[in-house]
Write a protein that holds these residues in place. Structure first.
Motif, mmCIF file in Angstrom:
data_model
loop_
_atom_site.group_PDB
_atom_site.id
_atom_site.type_symbol
_atom_site.label_atom_id
_atom_site.label_comp_id
_atom_site.label_asym_id
_atom_site.label_seq_id
_atom_site.Cartn_x
_atom_site.Cartn_y
_atom_site.Cartn_z
ATOM 1 N N PHE A 109 -23.657 73.845 -10.856
ATOM 2 C CA PHE A 109 -24.088 72.972 -11.949
ATOM 3 C C PHE A 109 -23.145 73.073 -13.142
ATOM 4 O O PHE A 109 -22.876 72.071 -13.824
ATOM 5 N N TRP A 110 -22.628 74.264 -13.404
ATOM 6 C CA TRP A 110 -21.656 74.398 -14.491
ATOM 7 C C TRP A 110 -20.390 73.594 -14.188
ATOM 8 O O TRP A 110 -19.808 72.982 -15.082
ATOM 9 N N TRP A 111 -19.967 73.601 -12.941
ATOM 10 C CA TRP A 111 -18.779 72.834 -12.569
ATOM 11 C C TRP A 111 -19.002 71.345 -12.818
ATOM 12 O O TRP A 111 -18.147 70.659 -13.392
ATOM 13 N N VAL A 112 -20.157 70.842 -12.387
ATOM 14 C CA VAL A 112 -20.468 69.428 -12.606
ATOM 15 C C VAL A 112 -20.595 69.129 -14.099
ATOM 16 O O VAL A 112 -20.102 68.102 -14.587
ATOM 17 N N ALA A 113 -21.247 70.032 -14.836
ATOM 18 C CA ALA A 113 -21.425 69.816 -16.275
ATOM 19 C C ALA A 113 -20.090 69.769 -16.999
ATOM 20 O O ALA A 113 -19.880 68.943 -17.907
ATOM 21 N N ARG A 114 -19.164 70.633 -16.610
ATOM 22 C CA ARG A 114 -17.837 70.625 -17.242
ATOM 23 C C ARG A 114 -17.072 69.356 -16.878
ATOM 24 O O ARG A 114 -16.388 68.762 -17.718
#
Length: 498
Positions: A109-114
């Motif tokens: 989710f952090w990857w997508v958010a970034r």
């Protein structure tokens, strides 16, 4: 083009800060698993026992009672479990494997958010929703599918091919295969999202056809596989225990979004997130439209529709509709722009909530193990190798954990010592390791759910019995049945059957 020293320094500092925040989020989901030996995860022992059966089956030269289903659409999670087994051993394989899935939830989710320039505070807060009923019930395959779906979600967003390309074919075929191998429901959700995204984003019909063509072989595999499932013991009719209007209530949403622990803590967390979302929406319409991620919002809406209309149980799969609420909640938090406060304050608040909730979960798990699993370790350690074990838990509910955390605990005997159980996931046709022929038990069925149905004649098929209950249950057991106590302390005790 020139770069100032200050801009490079600030960029490095921001990257270092982000790394530390993500690392802290990962530690938060690991902490509860690190302080207990037996997490309150219902299906964890049975899922771990699949690895024991797998190892036995590949070494039995075809003479054993089991067979391996290499291409079942639930096998990816067992790769993670098997790796944990090889590195950490059978006792810790299950909890380490689930902790690693938690880390994957955070990182994906952090990857997508970034990638989508979403607020870091929302990505932090989304970590809270890893501790949901999917995890507490031990839906390993479904849990491992969520990070893969996030990769699929971003791939759909990035793709705009009007013609076939090898790059798109490789991307969608690989991710589609991973969705299939995690859980067939995630593959179906991935196809639904691709179609919905194409219709709402107004892509060309050609693009939609290309994308569906990429997944054609997998869709055909599901069509061929489904009749085998429908004709097995997994075939149960759809059951709606709650109607769509009842599912709009706060209590239902709180249980579906988290739903792991007794008490008010989870409701408080959900209220905080609702306030967060309300504050995020306090903008003019033009500002809200510009700062909100429409694709994330659309996908969250799709999952909420699933949650409202799908049955509570289908094909022997429980919480069929509720399981879509945690992903919907995470995407909803990511889609919104966040409250209008300084980013540093928002990050601090979100970190405090995540850390506080992780500590609360850890303390609840610790209390559960120390008060409601007393004697379990001794009972397991005193079992011989390859025992025939009957497991009974007379308490069905916990005072700390929701659901039915005790019903599969006896399966740790197969995890640690092998042997036979009165109930095994090898009876479920979608599992990695199943019986070669449909299993016909000679003893009373459903004893893991209804221990009061036990008959004395059931004992002749086993050599040991693990019982969970208060002192009066153990006293009655010894007075009525031909058993000898092996361990005498705790609520969980081991008996040898005469």
């Amino acid at each position: 083009m020139s770069f100032s020293g200050n801009s490079i320094t600030n960029s490095l500092q921001n990257s270092r800060t982000t790394f530390l925040i993500v690392f802290g989020c990962c530690i938060a989901v690991i902490i509860p698993f690190a302080i207990v030996d037996f997490p309150p995860i219902t299906d964890l022992p049975q899922q771990s026992a699949q690895i024991r059966l797998f190892l036995e089956t590949i070494h039995d030269d075809g003479g054993g009672p089991y067979r391996i289903q290499w291409f079942t659409p639930y096998s990816l999670s067992y790769l993670l479990l098997g790796g944990s087994w090889m590195v950490f051993g059978p006792h810790d394989a299950g909890r380490v494997g689930m902790a690693l899935i938690g880390v994957l939830w955070i990182l994906a989710f952090w990857w997508v958010a970034r990638k989508r320039n979403r607020p870091e505070s929302s990505a932090i807060l989304a970590g809270v929703f890893f501790f949901n009923h999917i995890v507490y019930w031990g839906f390993y395959s479904f849990a491992v599918g969520w990070p893969i779906f996030l990769l699929w979600f971003q791939a759909v967003s990035d793709s705009d091919d009007e013609r076939l390309s090898w790059k798109s074919f490789a991307t969608f075929s690989t991710l589609g295969l991973l969705l299939y191998l995690s859980h067939v429901l995630w593959l179906l959700a991935g196809v639904a999202w691709f179609v919905l995204h194409g219709v709402c984003i107004r892509r060309s019909i050609r693009t939609l056809i290309h994308g569906i063509a990429y997944l054609g072989p997998l869709v055909i595999a599901v069509i061929l596989w489904y009749p085998l499932l429908a004709g097995s013991t997994m075939a149960t009719p759809p059951l709606w225990a709650t109607d769509p209007l009842s599912r709009i209530s706060f209590s239902w949403l709180a249980d579906a979004a988290l739903g792991g622990l007794e008490g008010n803590a989870e409701a408080i967390i959900l209220v905080f997130c609702l306030v967060w979302l309300v504050l995020s929406a306090r903008r003019t319409w033009s500002e809200f439209a510009a700062e909100t991620d429409a694709e994330m919002l659309l996908c969250a809406g799709m999952f909420l529709v699933f949650a409202l209309i799908l049955p509570d149980k289908f094909m022997n799969t429980i919480r069929f509709g509720q399981r879509w609420v945690p992903p919907a909640t995470i995407l909803l938090l990511g889609a919104m722009p966040g409250p209008r406060y300084k980013p540093g304050y928002l990050r601090a608040a979100a970190l405090a909530v995540l850390a506080g909730f992780a500590i609360y979960v850890a303390s609840a798990w610790f209390a559960f193990e120390r008060t409601e699993l007393t004697g379990l370790r001794a009972a397991l350690e005193n079992l011989p190798q390859s025992p025939k074990t009957l497991g009974l838990s007379f308490p069905q509910k916990s005072e700390i954990v929701r659901g039915y955390p005790f019903i599969q605990m006896f399966a740790y005997s197969q995890v640690l010592k092998g042997g036979l159980l009165n109930f095994s996931f090898a009876e479920f046709s979608p599992c990695l390791v199943v019986y070669k022929t449909q299993f016909q038990r000679s003893w009373t069925g459903g004893l893991e759910w209804f221990p009061g149905r036990l008959r004395e004649s059931d004992l002749e098929w086993f050599d040991h019995i693990i019982v969970n209950g208060p002192d009066r249950v153990h006293s009655l057991l010894m007075s009525k049945l031909p058993v000898q106590p092996v361990t005498k302390e705790g609520t969980w005790r081991l008996y040898r059957i005469n």
